[in-house]
Design a protein around this motif. Sequence first.
Motif, PDB file in Angstrom:
ATOM      1  N   UNK A 185     -59.365 -42.215  -4.555  1.00 15.90           N
ATOM      2  CA  UNK A 185     -60.563 -42.231  -3.702  1.00 15.90           C
ATOM      3  C   UNK A 185     -60.361 -41.461  -2.400  1.00 15.90           C
ATOM      4  N   UNK A 186     -59.126 -41.338  -1.977  1.00 20.21           N
ATOM      5  CA  UNK A 186     -58.848 -40.735  -0.676  1.00 20.21           C
ATOM      6  C   UNK A 186     -59.518 -39.401  -0.450  1.00 20.21           C
ATOM      7  N   UNK A 187     -59.453 -38.515  -1.419  1.00 20.54           N
ATOM      8  CA  UNK A 187     -60.047 -37.189  -1.249  1.00 20.54           C
ATOM      9  C   UNK A 187     -61.569 -37.253  -1.201  1.00 20.54           C
ATOM     10  N   UNK A 188     -62.164 -38.282  -1.801  1.00 18.95           N
ATOM     11  CA  UNK A 188     -63.622 -38.406  -1.816  1.00 18.95           C
ATOM     12  C   UNK A 188     -64.167 -39.120  -0.589  1.00 18.95           C
ATOM     13  N   UNK A 189     -63.383 -40.007  -0.021  1.00 13.35           N
ATOM     14  CA  UNK A 189     -63.863 -40.800   1.123  1.00 13.35           C
ATOM     15  C   UNK A 189     -64.215 -39.928   2.308  1.00 13.35           C
ATOM     16  N   UNK A 190     -63.531 -38.808   2.481  1.00 15.14           N
ATOM     17  CA  UNK A 190     -63.833 -37.921   3.607  1.00 15.14           C
ATOM     18  C   UNK A 190     -65.242 -37.357   3.522  1.00 15.14           C
ATOM     19  N   UNK A 191     -65.750 -37.174   2.324  1.00 12.99           N
ATOM     20  CA  UNK A 191     -67.075 -36.603   2.156  1.00 12.99           C
ATOM     21  C   UNK A 191     -68.200 -37.610   2.098  1.00 12.99           C
ATOM     22  N   UNK A 192     -67.903 -38.904   2.094  1.00 17.73           N
ATOM     23  CA  UNK A 192     -68.948 -39.912   1.941  1.00 17.73           C
ATOM     24  C   UNK A 192     -69.989 -39.877   3.060  1.00 17.73           C
ATOM     25  N   UNK A 193     -69.551 -39.705   4.292  1.00 10.31           N
ATOM     26  CA  UNK A 193     -70.499 -39.665   5.415  1.00 10.31           C
ATOM     27  C   UNK A 193     -71.450 -38.491   5.309  1.00 10.31           C
ATOM     28  N   UNK A 194     -70.912 -37.341   4.975  1.00  9.19           N
ATOM     29  CA  UNK A 194     -71.736 -36.135   4.828  1.00  9.19           C
ATOM     30  C   UNK A 194     -72.679 -36.303   3.640  1.00  9.19           C
ATOM     31  N   UNK A 195     -72.174 -36.887   2.570  1.00 10.52           N
ATOM     32  CA  UNK A 195     -72.979 -37.150   1.371  1.00 10.52           C
ATOM     33  C   UNK A 195     -74.112 -38.124   1.701  1.00 10.52           C
ATOM     34  N   UNK A 196     -73.810 -39.150   2.501  1.00 10.81           N
ATOM     35  CA  UNK A 196     -74.815 -40.136   2.885  1.00 10.81           C
ATOM     36  C   UNK A 196     -75.955 -39.493   3.671  1.00 10.81           C
ATOM     37  N   UNK A 197     -75.658 -38.452   4.415  1.00  9.54           N
ATOM     38  CA  UNK A 197     -76.678 -37.746   5.186  1.00  9.54           C
ATOM     39  C   UNK A 197     -77.403 -36.690   4.370  1.00  9.54           C
ATOM     40  N   UNK A 198     -76.958 -36.487   3.124  1.00  6.87           N
ATOM     41  CA  UNK A 198     -77.578 -35.488   2.274  1.00  6.87           C
ATOM     42  C   UNK A 198     -77.167 -34.072   2.622  1.00  6.87           C
ATOM     43  N   UNK A 199     -76.007 -33.919   3.255  1.00  3.10           N
ATOM     44  CA  UNK A 199     -75.561 -32.609   3.727  1.00  3.10           C
ATOM     45  C   UNK A 199     -74.398 -32.029   2.936  1.00  3.10           C
ATOM     46  N   UNK A 200     -73.937 -32.732   1.925  1.00  4.93           N
ATOM     47  CA  UNK A 200     -72.854 -32.222   1.091  1.00  4.93           C
ATOM     48  C   UNK A 200     -73.493 -31.463  -0.065  1.00  4.93           C
ATOM     49  N   UNK A 201     -73.042 -30.238  -0.307  1.00  2.00           N
ATOM     50  CA  UNK A 201     -73.689 -29.408  -1.324  1.00  2.00           C
ATOM     51  C   UNK A 201     -72.655 -28.812  -2.276  1.00  2.00           C
ATOM     52  N   UNK A 202     -73.167 -28.247  -3.329  1.00  2.00           N
ATOM     53  CA  UNK A 202     -72.343 -27.488  -4.260  1.00  2.00           C
ATOM     54  C   UNK A 202     -71.377 -28.330  -5.054  1.00  2.00           C
ATOM     55  N   UNK A 203     -70.243 -27.723  -5.402  1.00  2.00           N
ATOM     56  CA  UNK A 203     -69.253 -28.394  -6.246  1.00  2.00           C
ATOM     57  C   UNK A 203     -68.701 -29.678  -5.632  1.00  2.00           C
ATOM     58  N   UNK A 204     -68.604 -29.729  -4.290  1.00  2.00           N
ATOM     59  CA  UNK A 204     -68.105 -30.949  -3.642  1.00  2.00           C
ATOM     60  C   UNK A 204     -69.065 -32.114  -3.890  1.00  2.00           C
ATOM     61  N   UNK A 205     -70.363 -31.845  -3.765  1.00  2.00           N
ATOM     62  CA  UNK A 205     -71.359 -32.894  -4.000  1.00  2.00           C
ATOM     63  C   UNK A 205     -71.337 -33.333  -5.460  1.00  2.00           C
ATOM     64  N   UNK A 206     -71.199 -32.379  -6.364  1.00  2.00           N
ATOM     65  CA  UNK A 206     -71.151 -32.714  -7.792  1.00  2.00           C
ATOM     66  C   UNK A 206     -69.933 -33.577  -8.117  1.00  2.00           C
TER      67      UNK A 206
END
Length: 108
Positions: free
Chosen positions: A8-29
Motif C-alpha cells: 500500500x505504501x506506494x499508493x498511499x502517497x497518491x490517495x489525497x490527490x486521487x480524493x481531489x480528482x487530480x490524479x490522472x493517467x496510468x497512476x490513477x488507473x
Amino acid sequence: MDVEAPGCGEYRYGLGVYALGRLAGPEADALSAHLRGCPPCRAELAELRRVADLLTRAARTAALQAPRPRAIGPRERESAGRGSRSGAFGGGFSGACAYGARGRKRSG
C-alpha cells in the motif's frame, strides 16, 4: 488507516490527490485497481474525501462572508498617497539642510 496492507505504501502517497480528482493517467488507473482489492486504502480514501468536501464548503462559505471592498470616493482619490511635504523633521528641514552636505560638525 490503522492497518496497512503489504504494497500500500506506494499508493498511499497518491490517495489525497486521487480524493481531489487530480490524479490522472496510468497512476490513477493503477490506484483505482489497487483500491478495488484494498479495504484499508478505500477507508482512508473515504476519510480524505470527507475532509476535501469540508474544506471546499468552508472555502465557499468564507468567500461568501468576506467583506466587500468599498469604493473610493473622488475626494479620497485626489489625496491618495499625498502626505506632508515638510521633510524628515516636523520643522520642515531635511537632514541635508540642517547639517549641510558633509554632515554634522564638519566644515571645509
